[in-house]
Design an enzyme around this catalytic site. Structure first.
Site, PDB file in Angstrom:
ATOM      1  N   ASN A 166      28.526  57.255  42.665  1.00 50.82           N
ATOM      2  CA  ASN A 166      29.567  57.370  41.644  1.00 50.82           C
ATOM      3  C   ASN A 166      28.949  56.938  40.320  1.00 50.82           C
ATOM      4  OD1 ASN A 166      31.790  57.120  40.004  1.00 50.82           O
ATOM      5  ND2 ASN A 166      32.736  55.448  41.175  1.00 50.82           N
ATOM      6  N   TRP A 167      28.671  57.902  39.477  1.00 47.79           N
ATOM      7  CA  TRP A 167      28.011  57.575  38.204  1.00 47.79           C
ATOM      8  C   TRP A 167      28.964  56.976  37.170  1.00 47.79           C
ATOM      9  CZ3 TRP A 167      23.586  61.327  36.310  1.00 47.79           C
ATOM     10  CH2 TRP A 167      22.527  61.253  37.230  1.00 47.79           C
ATOM     11  N   LYS A 168      30.260  57.038  37.466  1.00 48.64           N
ATOM     12  CA  LYS A 168      31.264  56.502  36.524  1.00 48.64           C
ATOM     13  C   LYS A 168      31.037  57.110  35.127  1.00 48.64           C
ATOM     14  CE  LYS A 168      31.712  52.532  39.494  1.00 48.64           C
ATOM     15  NZ  LYS A 168      32.013  51.117  39.675  1.00 48.64           N
TER      16      LYS A 168
ATOM     17  N   HIS B 105      39.976  55.562  42.997  1.00 46.93           N
ATOM     18  CA  HIS B 105      39.030  54.463  42.759  1.00 46.93           C
ATOM     19  C   HIS B 105      39.792  53.308  42.089  1.00 46.93           C
ATOM     20  CE1 HIS B 105      35.743  52.118  41.111  1.00 46.93           C
ATOM     21  NE2 HIS B 105      34.963  52.708  41.989  1.00 46.93           N
TER      22      HIS B 105
ATOM     23  N   GLU C 297      39.096  51.490  39.711  1.00 43.19           N
ATOM     24  CA  GLU C 297      39.091  51.540  38.245  1.00 43.19           C
ATOM     25  C   GLU C 297      40.156  52.507  37.739  1.00 43.19           C
ATOM     26  OE1 GLU C 297      34.869  52.233  37.801  1.00 43.19           O
ATOM     27  OE2 GLU C 297      34.507  50.214  38.586  1.00 43.19           O
TER      28      GLU C 297
ATOM     29  N   GLU D  47      36.446  49.697  49.322  1.00 42.73           N
ATOM     30  CA  GLU D  47      35.744  49.036  48.212  1.00 42.73           C
ATOM     31  C   GLU D  47      36.537  47.817  47.752  1.00 42.73           C
ATOM     32  OE1 GLU D  47      32.993  51.958  46.011  1.00 42.73           O
ATOM     33  OE2 GLU D  47      34.993  52.184  45.168  1.00 42.73           O
TER      34      GLU D  47
ATOM     35  N   GLY E  28      30.483  46.121  41.184  1.00 49.88           N
ATOM     36  CA  GLY E  28      29.732  45.802  39.971  1.00 49.88           C
ATOM     37  C   GLY E  28      29.502  44.318  39.754  1.00 49.88           C
TER      38      GLY E  28
ATOM     39  N   SER F 193      28.672  46.890  45.184  1.00 53.02           N
ATOM     40  CA  SER F 193      27.374  46.204  45.051  1.00 53.02           C
ATOM     41  C   SER F 193      26.383  46.528  46.163  1.00 53.02           C
ATOM     42  CB  SER F 193      27.575  44.682  44.946  1.00 53.02           C
ATOM     43  OG  SER F 193      28.295  44.364  43.769  1.00 53.02           O
TER      44      SER F 193
ATOM     45  N   GLY G 220      27.850  52.674  43.142  1.00 54.22           N
ATOM     46  CA  GLY G 220      27.985  52.833  41.697  1.00 54.22           C
ATOM     47  C   GLY G 220      26.650  52.654  41.009  1.00 54.22           C
ATOM     48  N   GLY G 221      26.414  51.460  40.474  1.00 54.40           N
ATOM     49  CA  GLY G 221      25.235  51.181  39.660  1.00 54.40           C
ATOM     50  C   GLY G 221      23.919  51.651  40.273  1.00 54.40           C
TER      51      GLY G 221
HETATM   52  P1  PGA Z   1      28.905  49.319  42.379  1.00 53.83           P
HETATM   53  O1  PGA Z   1      30.197  50.284  42.314  1.00 53.83           O
HETATM   54  O2  PGA Z   1      28.000  49.881  43.444  1.00 53.83           O
HETATM   55  O3  PGA Z   1      28.305  49.398  41.012  1.00 53.83           O
HETATM   56  O4  PGA Z   1      29.407  47.967  42.738  1.00 53.83           O
HETATM   57  C1  PGA Z   1      30.740  50.819  43.478  1.00 53.83           C
HETATM   58  C2  PGA Z   1      31.886  51.725  43.131  1.00 53.83           C
HETATM   59  O5  PGA Z   1      32.696  51.387  42.253  1.00 53.83           O
HETATM   60  O6  PGA Z   1      32.046  52.800  43.743  1.00 53.83           O
END
Ligand code: PGA
Length: 253
Positions: free
Chosen positions: A11-13, A95, A97, A165, A171, A211, A232-233
């Site tokens: 997930n590149w957000k 998600h 977010e 998640e 993050g 994470s 994500g990251g």
């Molecule tokens: P993260 O994000 O790996 O940066 O913690 C995961 C996500 O939100 O899908």
């Protein structure tokens, strides 16, 4: 394990412009023989170009959200059919977010999931508790409620992926213990079987997200009912994401 192909989803957000497409090529070159399915979900602006860059490789491309309507007066929104038209085969929905920043309820997520299915996209539906909810020992009840409210009928092993998640792990570098991950994943598997029957319930992939890094991936993927990760990251760099994919291949191979 049942017949579930492991899935590494990135997930590149809100990250990535054209220059980042180099990472797709690097990932495709490094992971050409991966056994796991690989999905990258870039911002909508990159979707079509990423789909073109990924054509003929192991990598599939997905969106990060879609509207519940197919067309219409919804400024700034993108429909599932538009994602599909741009080359997506999947979309992340609900998600945390989106749930937090855009006040998405379970009902909204359910309607978006229906729209994704109508367009022929696989929905990666996210659930997860906040730190306050975990500290109040409400994790299981919260996730059960999100599952019940966010998943429409007609789920199959092809059209649905569930991503667990924990909001407090996203993050932050904080990761639940493998026991905590296992408890939630086992519960999700049980609820899927109860609701959709054993055939479907055992075929839906359940990902862990929050994470995930190459350094902790092996431990996480050893947990039963963890069929991969939503990353994500660490999905932004081909080296890091490739390390996670390699760990998944080894754990589930
Ligand atoms: P993260 O994000 O790996 O940066 O913690 C995961 C996500 O939100 O899908």
């Amino acid at each position: 394990m049942a017949d579930r192909t492991p899935l590494a989803a990135g997930n590149w957000k809100m990250n990535g412009t054209a220059a980042a497409l180099d990472q797709v090529k690097a990932l495709a070159d490094a992971q050409g023989s991966a056994a796991s399915d690989i999905l990258l979900c870039p911002p909508a602006t990159l979707l079509q170009r990423m789909a073109q860059a990924a054509e003929g490789t192991k990598i599939s491309v997905g969106g990060q959200d879609c509207h519940w309507n197919e067309i219409g007066a919804h400024t700034g929104d993108v429909s599932a059919a538009m994602l599909k038209d741009a080359g997506a085969t999947a979309v992340i929905l609900g998600h945390s977010e989106r749930r937090a920043d855009h006040a998405e309820t379970d009902e909204i997520v359910r309607n978006k999931t229906k729209a994704a299915w109508e367009a022929g996209l696989m929905a990666v539906v996210c659930v997860g508790e906040t730190l306050a909810e975990r500290e109040a020992a409400n994790t299981i009840a919260i996730i059960e409620g999100q599952l019940a409210g966010s998943l429409p009928e007609q789920a199959t092993g092809h059209n649905l992926v569930v991503a667990y998640e924990p909001v407090w792990a996203i993050g932050t570098g904080k990761v639940p213990t493998t026991d905590q991950i296992g408890e939630v994943h086992d519960m999700i598997r049980s609820r899927l079987i109860e609701r959709f029957g054993a055939g479907v319930g055992k075929s839906v992939r359940v990902l862990y997200g929050g994470s995930v890094k190459p350094s902790n991936a092996t431990e996480i993927f050893a947990v039963e009912n963890v069929d991969g990760a939503l990353v994500g990251g660490a999905s932004l760099k081909a080296d890091d994401f490739g390390g996670i994919i390699a760990a998944l291949d080894t754990a589930k191979g």
